[in-house]
Design a protein around this motif. Structure first.
Motif, PDB file in Angstrom:
ATOM      1  N   VAL A 117      -2.186 -56.861   3.113  1.00  0.00           N
ATOM      2  CA  VAL A 117      -0.821 -56.350   3.203  1.00  0.00           C
ATOM      3  C   VAL A 117      -0.581 -55.341   2.080  1.00  0.00           C
ATOM      4  O   VAL A 117      -0.031 -54.260   2.312  1.00  0.00           O
ATOM      5  N   GLU A 118      -1.009 -55.680   0.881  1.00  0.00           N
ATOM      6  CA  GLU A 118      -0.843 -54.766  -0.256  1.00  0.00           C
ATOM      7  C   GLU A 118      -1.598 -53.453  -0.033  1.00  0.00           C
ATOM      8  O   GLU A 118      -1.082 -52.376  -0.328  1.00  0.00           O
ATOM      9  N   ARG A 119      -2.821 -53.542   0.503  1.00  0.00           N
ATOM     10  CA  ARG A 119      -3.589 -52.319   0.807  1.00  0.00           C
ATOM     11  C   ARG A 119      -2.885 -51.494   1.865  1.00  0.00           C
ATOM     12  O   ARG A 119      -2.813 -50.261   1.761  1.00  0.00           O
ATOM     13  N   ALA A 120      -2.362 -52.141   2.894  1.00  0.00           N
ATOM     14  CA  ALA A 120      -1.651 -51.416   3.950  1.00  0.00           C
ATOM     15  C   ALA A 120      -0.418 -50.732   3.383  1.00  0.00           C
ATOM     16  O   ALA A 120      -0.141 -49.573   3.729  1.00  0.00           O
ATOM     17  N   ARG A 121       0.293 -51.383   2.509  1.00  0.00           N
ATOM     18  CA  ARG A 121       1.456 -50.763   1.872  1.00  0.00           C
ATOM     19  C   ARG A 121       1.049 -49.561   1.040  1.00  0.00           C
ATOM     20  O   ARG A 121       1.691 -48.525   1.077  1.00  0.00           O
ATOM     21  N   HIS A 122      -0.006 -49.747   0.284  1.00  0.00           N
ATOM     22  CA  HIS A 122      -0.512 -48.639  -0.555  1.00  0.00           C
ATOM     23  C   HIS A 122      -0.917 -47.457   0.316  1.00  0.00           C
ATOM     24  O   HIS A 122      -0.563 -46.310   0.027  1.00  0.00           O
ATOM     25  N   ASP A 123      -1.653 -47.725   1.378  1.00  0.00           N
ATOM     26  CA  ASP A 123      -2.075 -46.650   2.291  1.00  0.00           C
ATOM     27  C   ASP A 123      -0.881 -45.968   2.927  1.00  0.00           C
ATOM     28  O   ASP A 123      -0.847 -44.740   3.041  1.00  0.00           O
ATOM     29  N   TYR A 124       0.085 -46.735   3.342  1.00  0.00           N
ATOM     30  CA  TYR A 124       1.285 -46.182   3.971  1.00  0.00           C
ATOM     31  C   TYR A 124       2.043 -45.295   2.993  1.00  0.00           C
ATOM     32  O   TYR A 124       2.455 -44.185   3.329  1.00  0.00           O
ATOM     33  N   ASP A 125       2.236 -45.795   1.762  1.00  0.00           N
ATOM     34  CA  ASP A 125       2.979 -45.052   0.754  1.00  0.00           C
ATOM     35  C   ASP A 125       2.238 -43.793   0.304  1.00  0.00           C
ATOM     36  O   ASP A 125       2.872 -42.829  -0.130  1.00  0.00           O
ATOM     37  N   ALA A 126       0.925 -43.798   0.417  1.00  0.00           N
ATOM     38  CA  ALA A 126       0.133 -42.642   0.002  1.00  0.00           C
ATOM     39  C   ALA A 126       0.230 -41.487   1.005  1.00  0.00           C
ATOM     40  O   ALA A 126      -0.111 -40.360   0.663  1.00  0.00           O
ATOM     41  N   ARG A 127       0.655 -41.778   2.210  1.00  0.00           N
ATOM     42  CA  ARG A 127       0.765 -40.717   3.231  1.00  0.00           C
ATOM     43  C   ARG A 127       1.887 -39.774   2.951  1.00  0.00           C
ATOM     44  O   ARG A 127       2.868 -39.968   2.392  1.00  0.00           O
TER      45      ARG A 127
END
Length: 127
Positions: A117-127
Motif C-alpha cells: 500500500v505504501e509503495r502504491a501511494r508513493h508511485d501514485y504521488d510520484a506521477r
C-alpha cells in the motif's frame, strides 16, 4: 395498494444493504475506537488515565465520548468502585472479545500487505 416510491429501500439508497458490513465498520473502525479496543484487549482492564497514556494524541474529551459509545454498544464494560477516591475501570466485554479474530486477521493483512500500500501511494504521488 401500490407501494410508495418513497418507501423503497435498496442498495442504492441504504448503505447497510449496499455493504452489509457498513454498520460494523461504523461501530468498530472509527478513528479512536480501534486503538481503545486494541489496548483493552492487549493490556486488560485499565483506568481512564492508563488508556489516555497508551494512546497518544487521544484527548480526554474524545476518550470519554468513545468509551461511552463503546459501553453503549456493549463492547466495553465500565466498573465504578465506591471508594475514596472513586475509581473507574474499563475492560473489553465478551462481545468486544468476539472481535479478536477480526483484529488478528487485519493485523496479519497489515503485516503482509501494508508495504505494498505504501509503495502504491508513493508511485501514485510520484506521477
Amino acid at each position: 395498494m401500490a407501494p410508495d416510491a418513497r418507501d423503497t429501500t435498496d442498495a442504492a439508497t441504504d448503505p447497510a444493504l449496499a455493504c452489509p458490513i457498513a454498520p460494523v465498520v461504523d461501530i468498530v473502525f472509527s478513528r479512536w475506537t480501534t486503538p481503545i479496543l486494541w489496548s483493552l484487549h492487549t493490556f486488560g482492564r485499565q483506568r481512564f488515565v492508563e488508556l489516555e497514556r497508551r494512546i497518544p494524541g487521544l484527548t480526554p474529551k474524545v476518550l470519554t465520548q468513545r468509551l461511552r459509545q463503546l459501553e453503549r454498544d456493549g463492547l466495553v464494560v465500565r466498573t465504578y468502585y465506591r471508594e475514596i477516591p472513586p475509581r473507574v475501570e474499563y475492560e473489553i466485554s465478551e462481545l468486544g472479545l468476539s472481535l479478536a479474530p477480526l483484529f488478528a486477521h487485519l493485523a496479519e493483512w497489515s503485516s503482509a500487505h501494508l508495504d505494498r500500500v505504501e509503495r502504491a501511494r508513493h508511485d501514485y504521488d510520484a506521477r
